[in-house]
Design a protein around this motif. Structure first.
Motif, PDB file in Angstrom:
ATOM      1  N   LYS A   5       0.826  -1.194   0.000  1.00 24.55           N
ATOM      2  CA  LYS A   5       0.000   0.000   0.000  1.00 24.55           C
ATOM      3  C   LYS A   5       0.872   1.260   0.000  1.00 24.55           C
ATOM      4  O   LYS A   5       0.654   2.186  -0.783  1.00 24.55           O
ATOM      5  CB  LYS A   5      -0.927  -0.001   1.227  1.00 24.55           C
ATOM      6  N   SER A   6       1.865   1.273   0.886  1.00 23.60           N
ATOM      7  CA  SER A   6       2.748   2.452   0.933  1.00 23.60           C
ATOM      8  C   SER A   6       3.496   2.612  -0.390  1.00 23.60           C
ATOM      9  O   SER A   6       3.708   3.722  -0.867  1.00 23.60           O
ATOM     10  CB  SER A   6       3.783   2.309   2.049  1.00 23.60           C
ATOM     11  N   GLN A  53       1.261   3.963  -2.933  1.00 22.67           N
ATOM     12  CA  GLN A  53       0.926   5.341  -2.572  1.00 22.67           C
ATOM     13  C   GLN A  53       2.012   6.305  -3.069  1.00 22.67           C
ATOM     14  O   GLN A  53       1.711   7.357  -3.624  1.00 22.67           O
ATOM     15  CB  GLN A  53       0.726   5.453  -1.049  1.00 22.67           C
ATOM     16  N   GLU A 104       1.549   9.300  -5.775  1.00 20.36           N
ATOM     17  CA  GLU A 104       1.937  10.695  -5.546  1.00 20.36           C
ATOM     18  C   GLU A 104       2.881  11.202  -6.640  1.00 20.36           C
ATOM     19  O   GLU A 104       2.785  12.352  -7.077  1.00 20.36           O
ATOM     20  CB  GLU A 104       2.559  10.853  -4.153  1.00 20.36           C
TER      21      GLU A 104
END
Ligand code: CR6
Length: 835
Positions: free
Chosen positions: A529-530, A533, A537
């Motif tokens: 997930k990170s 993410q 971004e």
């Protein structure tokens, strides 16, 4: 003197004084001092450029402290020095890179903030030195970074072009070139060494005479003499004290020069001559992979090579060494054949200026040079018309004849009677006009020859350098290219860097193999997930820039499908476009179709004289205009041509890629290095078995790589069988539709002439087998789309790509060059005053 000690990598290595301190306070003081004493401004009236300069000089002071220590240490220890000769260095902006390598990015961020200026704003201000065309020039820059980081004594030599690679603008969908006036606001990163200059002769004729000792001598009477002045740029390694020099030569008129004309009152002549001299380092030739055969280009090559060799000989002799031992002091790498004239120049210097006998001079020369080949494309193998060559370098022509004669005598004995072989090894090509083969000069004069990826080195031995391999197999090796993770991860993708370091520490930045430790998190949902993410971004940031530059609004949730590199038929941007048109047609025919949204992002420059490449840009922008404005499709398809691809823009694009397009015709891309940068930043690759793709697929695993297309062997075979693109065109409906649309003017307001050359070339010639690979490519792209639907599986593949890319650090490449070719060792540098 106030002194402080700073801890770096747990070793106390840096002792600072007030001028070179690394604390926030010291940095603030330095910036304000420079603003006042160098720029002559106080904060209230300082411009952004004033601040940029003040900051850069503050950083440069800290580099110079390390540089002087490095030089001192090298000279004292009499260490072997690597000399990298390259006509191109595509460095990219210096400021942020130097802050990272000094280890003071955070400190500088705070210092600037406390002074009320934004560091990023200043970093964005820098105009990058674009002194290269593409991969070859960028490779030289990565290698300079790795040499310093590995603490290897090295010096890079090249040309200080006043104008680098042109700036690209897109007008009405076409490429328009603008000059790159990168020096207009000054360059704080270079130091002009006025006292370090050499004279270089050009043109004229050679006199022969017998000297008093009965020695046969040559006296080159030039038509013109120019002066080369050294401009040094410090290249600091990552968190070490090693700081090497990149020494670039600027051409000027010699001092003595205009006297005669002045005295005879011919002022205009004097000024004209000055211009002729300055022209030599005026502009970079903007051709990637193709030669231009122009006099000025040969003059450029000889100019920088002669200055560099004179400089090295000076350094060697000043150490009290004998000229015969030159090759003990220096290992000289030829970055492609552009500097290959060095072999003849070395002979000239040793024979004519340093009085060596031929046999001794040849021994020194052939123990000094090593040659890297960067292409198999026949149009890129440098040759010079013999007459033109002789008009610029009459003495070198004589020397090349002599080198060739002695060599062919040797060859004839070995290959008795095989005329084919003899003529293929000869440095001089016979035809309607004779010509000089620079690759052959490089091969005969070097002790080592290497290609830049496993497949490329292999093909070299089997094709263009086949006879050389048969003749001296011991010279050959492979050195797969690499890229520096400092610029291409730490600098360009700070968020990914932070995420990685949080898990596995920071060691990977210097030992990229340690990225392996990320593998254990590939299936961890939290980490996935990170990871995604950060990717999102970076895509959002790029989307903003795309909107600003092109006016096209793209969806950061869509797949960013990215092909960024020089525009070339062999790189097949048009194959990518054919796929794009195919998706467009599928959507138009079936508007309800459930399709994975894609944003096609292209960037890259076309050589100004390369018509077909420019037409490919126009095709991309034309298809884009239609697709982006069609409400039936534009929620799922977008096309962007991001203008002016350069290092700065590359840094912004790579981190945002989901899919990396590496789709050259197998056997044509020697290595590629963008493929490495994209994969390191978590992009998955769709690619052919070409260049370094082969090795990337090997390390990331075939299940994490989208492979399609003919192999190099199949390509050759297909050609030999008589490849007929028309049958492919006729037999594939989607392909035929796409091509017919282009031809009919569907994408060009019904103008059916504009893409005619491109279409005819594809269906009747197709030298790069675009049509032969179309079906396999589209099928593979369908698999990519399916894979993108499964977010967790995609995240896993993305993490594994980064985790397994350790091999492609330029640190690994440079270590191999050091061990196998140059035989040089690290020399750790201590700062002056440090023990
Ligand atoms: N154009 C190759 O084509 C390779 C680089 C650096 C190239 C490319 O595949 O990665 O060199 N060749 O080795 C030349 O410039 C002649 C390139 O950049």
């Amino acid at each position: 003197e106030e002194k402080e000690t700073v801890k770096s990598e747990n070793k106390e290595v840096l002792i600072q004084d007030a001028r070179t301190g690394l604390t926030v306070e010291a940095l603030k003081k330095a910036i304000l001092n420079n603003l006042f004493y160098v720029q002559g401004k106080y904060p209230e009236i300082a411009t952004r450029n004033d601040y940029y300069m003040a900051l850069s000089f503050a950083v440069r002071d800290r580099l110079l402290q390390r540089w002087t220590s490095s030089v001192k240490q090298y000279l004292e220890g009499k260490n072997r020095v690597v000399s990298y000769l390259s006509a191109e260095y595509l460095l990219g902006p210096h400021l942020a890179n130097n802050l990272i390598n000094l280890g003071i990015y955070k400190e500088m961020e705070q210092a600037t903030q406390e002074l009320g200026v934004n560091l990023q704003w200043l970093i964005d201000k820098e105009v990058e030195p674009g002194l290269g065309n593409g991969g070859l020039g960028r490779l030289a820059a990565c290698y300079m970074d790795s040499l310093a980081t590995l603490e290897v004594p090295a010096i890079g030599y090249g040309i200080r072009y006043q104008f680098g690679i042109f700036e690209q603008d897109i007008r009405d969908g076409w490429q328009v070139e603008d000059t790159d006036n990168w020096l207009r606001r000054g360059n704080p990163w270079e130091i002009a060494r006025r006292e370090l200059n050499y004279e270089v002769k050009l043109g004229g004729y050679v006199q022969h005479y017998m000297d008093r000792d009965g020695r046969y001598r040559s006296n080159w009477m030039p038509e013109l003499t120019v002066k080369g002045v050294a401009y040094d740029t410090p290249i600091l390694g990552y968190k070490v004290n090693t700081c090497n020099a990149l020494r670039l030569w600027k051409s000027e008129a010699p001092k003595s020069f205009d006297f005669q004309s002045f005295n005879s009152g011919d002022y205009n002549h004097a000024v004209n001559q000055k211009i002729i001299c300055e022209n030599i380092s005026k502009v970079l030739y903007p051709n990637d992979e193709t030669i231009s055969g122009k006099i000025l280009r040969l003059q450029q090559q000889y100019f920088f090579v002669s200055c560099s060799l004179q400089d090295m000989i000076g350094i060697h002799l000043r150490q009290g060494e004998k000229i015969e031992d030159f090759n003990v002091t220096f290992a000289v790498q030829l970055n492609d054949t552009h500097p290959a004239i060095a072999i003849a120049e070395m002979m000239r210097l040793l024979l004519d200026e340093h009085d060596l006998e031929w046999v001794d001079a040849w021994r020194v020369t052939t123990r000094t040079f090593a040659y890297t080949n960067h292409t198999l494309l026949p149009e890129a193998l440098e040759t010079w018309d013999l007459e033109l060559f002789g008009s610029v370098l009459p003495r070198h022509l004589e020397l090349i004849y002599e080198i060739n004669k002695r060599f062919l005598d040797e060859v004839t004995i070995k290959v008795y009677g095989d005329h084919q072989k003899i003529s293929s090894l000869s440095i001089i090509g016979e035809g309607p006009r004779k010509f000089i083969k620079m690759a052959n000069l490089a091969c005969v004069g070097s002790f080592a020859i290497n290609g830049v990826a496993a497949l490329h080195s292999d093909l070299l031995k089997k094709t263009v350098l086949k006879d050389w391999y048969a003749y001296s197999p011991e010279k050959f090796s492979n050195k797969t290219n690499g890229v520096t993770p400092r610029r291409w991860m730490v600098l360009s993708n700070p968020k990914l860097t932070a995420l990685i370091s949080e898990k596995i520490g920071e060691n990977w930045i210097k030992h990229l193999d340690e990225l392996k430790n990320l593998e254990q998190y590939a299936d961890d949902p939290e980490f996935q997930k990170s990871w995604m993410q950060v990717k999102l971004e970076m895509k959002q940031e790029l989307a903003k820039r795309i909107l600003g530059k092109t006016g096209v609004k793209v969806d950061p949730e869509s797949m960013f499908d990215i092909q960024v590199k020089r525009i070339h038929e062999y790189k097949r941007q048009h194959l990518n476009v054919l796929h794009l048109i195919t998706l467009y047609n599928r959507l138009k025919q079936n508007p309800k179709m459930d399709m994975v949204p894609r944003t096609f992002i292209f960037a890259g420059k076309a050589a100004p004289g390369y018509k077909m490449a420019k037409l490919i840009i126009k095709l991309i922008t034309s298809v884009g205009d239609l697709v982006n404005n069609d409400p039936d499709v534009n929620h799922r398809l977008k096309v962007v041509f991001y203008p002016n691809y350069n290092v700065t823009n590359a840094q912004r694009i790579y981190p945002a890629a989901d899919l990396s397009e590496q789709i050259s015709t197998a056997g044509k891309e020697a290595s590629g290095t963008g493929n490495m940068k994209l994969s390191m930043n978590g992009a998955l690759t769709i690619g052919t078995l070409d260049g370094a793709n082969v090795e990337i697929r090997e390390v990331v695993g075939e299940e994490n790589f989208f492979l399609f297309g003919l192999t190099a062997e199949e390509v050759t075979q297909k050609r030999n069988e008589g490849y007929d693109p028309y049958t492919y065109y006729k037999s594939n409906k989607e392909l035929k539709l796409a091509i017919d649309q282009i031809a009919s003017g569907y994408f060009s307001h019904l103008d059916d002439k504009i893409f005619k050359d491109l279409v005819n070339n594809l269906i009747y010639h197709d030298p790069f087998l675009v049509l032969a690979d179309y079906e396999s490519y589209v099928a593979c792209q369908d698999k990519v789309s399916e894979a993108f639907r499964d977010k967790a599986a995609w995240a896993r593949m993305s993490i594994l790509n980064t985790a397994r890319m350790g091999k492609f650090s330029s640190d690994r490449s440079i270590r191999e060059y050091c061990d196998d070719i140059w035989k040089v060792k690290s020399v750790p540098v201590h700062l002056n005053g440090d023990s």
